[in-house]
Design an enzyme around this catalytic site. Structure first.
Site, PDB file in Angstrom:
ATOM      1  N   GLY A 697       0.834  -1.181   0.000  1.00 48.90           N
ATOM      2  CA  GLY A 697       0.000   0.000   0.000  1.00 48.90           C
ATOM      3  C   GLY A 697       0.869   1.230   0.000  1.00 48.90           C
ATOM      4  N   VAL A 699       2.561   4.748   2.092  1.00 48.85           N
ATOM      5  CA  VAL A 699       2.955   5.311   3.381  1.00 48.85           C
ATOM      6  C   VAL A 699       2.902   6.827   3.273  1.00 48.85           C
ATOM      7  CG1 VAL A 699       4.724   5.372   5.154  1.00 48.85           C
ATOM      8  CG2 VAL A 699       4.506   3.373   3.710  1.00 48.85           C
ATOM      9  N   ASP A 809      11.012  -9.937   5.092  1.00 52.48           N
ATOM     10  CA  ASP A 809      11.128  -9.014   3.968  1.00 52.48           C
ATOM     11  C   ASP A 809      12.151  -7.928   4.261  1.00 52.48           C
ATOM     12  OD1 ASP A 809      10.637  -8.070   1.463  1.00 52.48           O
ATOM     13  OD2 ASP A 809       8.775  -7.030   1.980  1.00 52.48           O
TER      14      ASP A 809
END
Ligand SMILES: *[C@@H]1O[C@H](CO)[C@@H](O)[C@H](O)[C@H]1NC(C)=O
Ligand SMILES: *[C@@H]1O[C@H](CO)[C@@H](O)[C@H](O)[C@H]1NC(C)=O
Ligand SMILES: *[C@@H]1O[C@H](CO)[C@@H](O)[C@H](O)[C@H]1NC(C)=O
Length: 973
Positions: A697, A699, A809
């Site tokens: 998404g 930030v 990640d």
């Protein structure tokens, strides 16, 4: 042809001359910049590493040049960790049009030399520590359009010369200490569209000339000492979208035409003033209104019953006024029926008005957008309608200090979003409904001061979010359910003044963060378990007026946060423990009160208990002396002080009642933030606040209501189905705390919107520092960052009590740097939030970024801490080679790992980031260090997970490498 004979030499001459002046002048710029560099504090060495005379100034970090003259046109040094006073040399950058030093640590005055910069259009010194007043020379910068001085320490009045700046469009000087009045010259700034002077000490009236500002869109003068009437001309500036005048001393009435003359108004904030009169009905014609706050004034009359026209209305506050409802009509709360048409309404704040009447069942007609409903102290009678259960979006319901009777409707159990339920000081009766136990998000339950009977539902223990339970002053009986002592994160328990029996169990120690425990005025008995000493955060402990017995355990002395202790009116015996002397915060250690009525207690005479037989007089003296610090010598003053304390408590209770409720809102939303808050904080997801986007998404940077900057991660809606128990995972992550992990401040979770509110990291990511032009990290900075990352992973894998958290990640964009360049790992546990573990391998593969992924993770989807170790190894290589594992040179058989492996040890200089070893200084120490780092990296990247080093050892090893490097480098200097 003949012409050229004539022209060519002239042209040539001309361009040589031109070149000469350019060179000459850009040397002026160069020397100004070098003087600037020499003068400022540059503790992050941004300038030291970047502004080098071996490169043309136009390539230096933060500098943009005019393409024709090669002169410095813009200086953008925002957030570079610079400090000191602003050097006067800046005044020599005569082509400067834009000067941005936002978010540094500059202090002192603005130097006069800046007045020479006649081309300036943009200046920002916001978020520094500048002092002194706005200089009068500012008036000569006649081209200035934007001036931003927010959040400094600027004092003195606004100089009149400022009003010569006829091109000024934006003037921001909020959060300073500017005083004096707003001069009438303000009316000259006819291009102004944003005027922000909030949070200063401005006085007197607003000049009527402000009405000349016919382009004004935002006028923010809140939190000053302004007084008098609000100039009616303000209400005729039809362009205004935001009008913020709250927290001043404005008086008078609102014009009856306000809603017609401000057709564009979106936010009208007039709270905390001395305004009187009625709320003009016309306001309900201002159809763009989103936020209306008229709270804490002296408005009177009826609440208009036409608010339903305001389709965008999101916040309505009219709290603390003298508003009433139409007492004659049968349907007294008719305004509510109109308001139910405002389908976007989230905050409805009516409290502390003498509304009277009863809460009508149509309260259930509000839309699911309603999150907070405040109606405390509204003289409400009748019972709580069961329709309240229809308000599916409700987060907070406060109806205290009314005359509500009847029972708590069981339908509250359907309010799945509810976090705060506050019904204090009413006449509610019946039992506490078990339905409350369904409210999984519940943060605080306040039911004290009613006539509730029966027992405390044991199932309340299933509310793991519960932080506050106040059931005092009711008619509750039987024992305290033992399950309650398993609420390990609860902060406050108040069960005082009921008829509870039983004893205090030894597992009270489980409530490890408890701050307030008030069990006074019940029929509790038994000993105080010595495990109570584990409650190191406990500030208030009251067990007064029960039947506790036995000794006061020595461990009470371990309650190091204790501020108030009341054990009076019990059957304690034995010696008052000496360990209490050590409790330095104990303010209300008024012995007589604390221990009174325990006839078998002994201790020093000043505690007004009999002396202990075995006490030798020396020790007694010492105890008495310590105790004396907090109390009173003679008996007469004892009585006085006890009275004073009681009075003080009473006054305090009264005066804090309202702010208490405000607390409650902030408490309730501590973990959870509403969509509205996020929308506001990001200026409606304004592109300017977008920090980055990724597969999860976007930030955004945001500023929350207390002024703190935060980063807000908004998850992609397409991933929505993948969210597996977002809330409970957030809960876990919020309890994971480490210096090198991004702190999750709160979360927002609606079915169609999910976001995390995180600490804001002003220095951006490692990605930026490795790969953007104009940014540079030296070897030590890179080492420190990787040590930080190592510590964070070590903590995630081994360092906290619950199961290891796997990052999955790890890569440079996920490593963020704070203002001191300390690294914070972000996005940890995101994979958990997205529920990937249960999904297929392909799903997993899209999550982790190829290149950083351990082989077993890629091929088999096996997730373990060892995957992170692998990624850490890759990251180590990348950080010191400045080569991405995804670089196009790594294809087929060659990967970053094999490339490094095959180059070692002799080919090290071919793989290392050449910038790191460009200077001769400490060359061999650097090469040695990098070689050791690469060795470690390869240990992390062993093909087989079992062969890989673990994070604890890796982190320790890297720290040793750093120590050795510092030694070696020092030896060569
Ligand atoms: C000044 O400008 C000239 C011509 O563009 C350029 O070659 C030179 O590098 C510049 N000098 C500095 C110090 O930037
Ligand atoms: C602001 O300035 C005043 C003096 O003008 C000084 O006393 C105060 O410490 C300063 N505050 C900060 C936060 O720098
Ligand atoms: C509130 O309004 C009533 C009349 O409606 C008036 O009698 C009363 O004095 C007002 N109270 C305050 C505090 O202004």
């Amino acid at each position: 042809m003949r012409l050229s004979f004539f022209f060519v030499p002239m042209l040539l001459q001309y361009s040589i001359a031109n070149l000469a002046t350019t060179t000459l002048n850009n040397l002026t710029d160069q020397s100004a910049l070098l003087a600037f560099k020499a003068h400022v504090g540059d503790y992050r060495s941004v300038l030291a590493n970047n502004w080098s005379i071996s490169h043309p100034i136009c390539s230096w970090v933060g500098i943009s040049c005019d393409s024709r003259h090669q002169r410095v046109k813009a200086l953008n040094l925002s957030g570079m960790g610079l400090g000191g006073t602003i050097p006067p040399h800046l005044g020599n950058l005569s082509f400067l049009m834009s000067l941005d030093v936002t978010l540094n640590n500059f202090y002192g005055h603005l130097p006069n030399e800046l007045g020479k910069l006649g081309r300036l259009k943009f200046i920002s010194f916001s978020f520094n520590k500048l002092s002194g007043s706005i200089p009068t020379w500012i008036g000569v910068l006649s081209k200035l359009q934007i001036m931003s001085l927010r959040n400094n320490n600027i004092t003195g009045p606004i100089p009149n010369s400022l009003f010569n700046l006829s091109k000024l469009e934006m003037l921001q000087a909020s959060f300073n200490v500017i005083d004096g009045n707003i001069p009438s010259g303000i009316g000259n700034l006819s291009n102004l569209f944003d005027l922000d002077l909030r949070h200063n000490n401005l006085q007197d009236q607003i000049p009527t000339e402000i009405g000349n500002l016919q382009n004004l869109e935002s006028l923010a003068l809140g939190t000053n000492n302004l007084s008098g009437l609000i100039p009616p001309a303000i209400f005729n500036i039809s362009t205004i979208r935001v009008l913020n005048l709250h927290s001043n001393q404005f008086s008078g009435r609102l014009p009856s035409t306000i809603g017609h003359s401000l057709p564009n108004i979106e936010y009208l904030t007039l709270a905390i003033n001395n305004l009187i009169g009625t709320i003009p009905d016309s306001l309900t014609n201002a159809s763009k209104l989103i936020g209306l706050d008229l709270g804490s004034n002296s408005f009177s009359g009826h609440i208009p019953n036409t608010f339903g026209n305001l389709r965008h209305l999101n916040v309505l506050s009219i709290r603390t006024n003298n508003l009433t409802t139409e007492s004659s009509s049968a349907d007294q709360w008719s305004f509510l029926s109109s308001l139910t048409n405002c389908r976007k309404l989230s905050y409805l704040v009516l409290d502390s008005n003498p509304l009277g009447g009863i809460l009508p069942p149509l309260i259930g007609n509000f839309s699911a957008s309603l999150q907070s409903f405040y109606a405390y102290e509204c003289k409400l009678g009748g019972s709580i309608p069961k329709e309240i259960g229809n308000l599916r979006g409700l987060i907070l319901l406060t109806l205290d200090f009314n005359d509500l009777n009847g029972t708590i409707p069981t339908s509250v159990g359907t309010l799945q979003q509810l976090q705060g339920l506050s019904l204090e000081d009413n006449n509610l009766e019946g039992s506490i409904p078990y339905d409350l136990c369904h409210l999984e998000l519940m943060y605080g339950i306040r039911l004290n001061g009613n006539k509730l009977s029966g027992h405390i539902p044991p199932c309340l223990a299933s509310l793991t979010s519960l932080r506050e339970l106040r059931l005092g002053s009711n008619k509750l009986t039987s024992s305290i359910p033992s399950s309650l002592w398993s609420l390990e994160y609860i902060l406050e328990i108040n069960l005082s003044s009921n008829s509870l029996n039983d004893s205090l169990p030894s597992n009270v120690q489980k409530l490890k963060v408890l701050r307030v425990l008030d069990l006074s005025r019940n029929q509790l008995s038994g000993n105080i378990p010595s495990t109570i000493g584990a409650l190191v955060d406990l500030e208030t402990l009251s067990l007064a007026s029960n039947q506790f017995q036995g000794p006061i355990p020595e461990s009470v002395g371990s309650l190091i946060s204790l501020e108030s202790l009341d054990l009076s009116g019990n059957n304690f015996s034995g010696k008052i423990p000496k360990s209490l002397e050590a409790l330095s915060h104990l303010k209300q250690f008024n012995s007589a009160e604390s221990f009174f009525g325990n006839y078998a207690l002994c201790g020093p005479p000043k505690l007004r208990v009999p002396p202990c037989k075995q006490d030798n007089s020396k020790r007694t003296k010492k105890v008495a002396l310590i105790v004396l610090k907090y109390i009173l010598p003679p008996i007469v003053s004892t009585v006085l002080i006890v009275i004073t304390i009681i009075m003080y408590r009473r006054c305090r209770n009264r005066s804090t009642r309202k702010s208490d409720h405000e607390d409650f809102l902030s408490l309730a939303t501590w973990r959870r933030t509403s969509y509205l808050d996020i929308q506001r904080a990001t200026d409606e997801f304004n592109e300017c606040n977008l920090l980055g986007t990724g597969s999860f998404g976007s930030v955004y940077k945001g500023t929350i209501s207390d002024g703190t900057d935060v980063a807000i991660k908004v998850f992609n809606l397409q991933l929505e189905r993948a969210f597996r128990s977002f809330d409970s995972e957030c809960e876990v992550l919020q309890n994971v705390r480490h210096r090198n992990l991004i702190k999750i401040l709160s979360s927002c979770s609606n079915p169609d919107f999910k976001a995390l509110v995180l600490e804001f990291m002003p220095n951006g990511s490692l990605e930026k520092w490795l790969y953007s032009h104009n940014y540079f990290l030296d070897i030590l900075e890179r080492l420190n960052i990787m040590i930080d990352v190592g510590s964070a992973l070590e903590y995630l894998h081994h360092g906290h009590s619950s199961a290891p958290i796997i990052h999955c990640d790890l890569k440079p964009p996920n490593i963020l740097l704070d203002e001191n360049m300390v690294a914070h790992v972000s996005d940890f546990g995101i994979s958990k939030l997205l529920g990937e573990e249960e999904d297929s391998v392909t799903q997993t593969m899209t999550m982790a970024t190829i290149g950083y992924m351990a082989p077993e993770y890629g091929s088999e989807g096996i997730v373990s801490a060892k995957c992170d170790v692998y990624s850490y190894g890759v990251l180590l290589m990348e950080t010191f080679t400045r080569k991405r594992p995804t670089d196009e040179m790594f294809t087929g058989e060659t990967s970053l790992r094999t490339w490094v492996k095959e180059s070692l040890p002799h080919g090290l200089s071919e793989v290392v980031d050449a910038n790191l070893v460009r200077e001769e200084q400490a060359f061999s120490a650097k090469m040695d260090c990098i070689l050791s780092i690469m060795d470690l990296a390869l240990d992390c990247c062993m093909e087989s997970p079992d062969m890989r080093i673990n994070m604890t050892d890796a982190a320790a090893k890297l720290k040793r490498i750093k120590v050795k490097f510092l030694d070696d480098a020092a030896a060569t200097n």
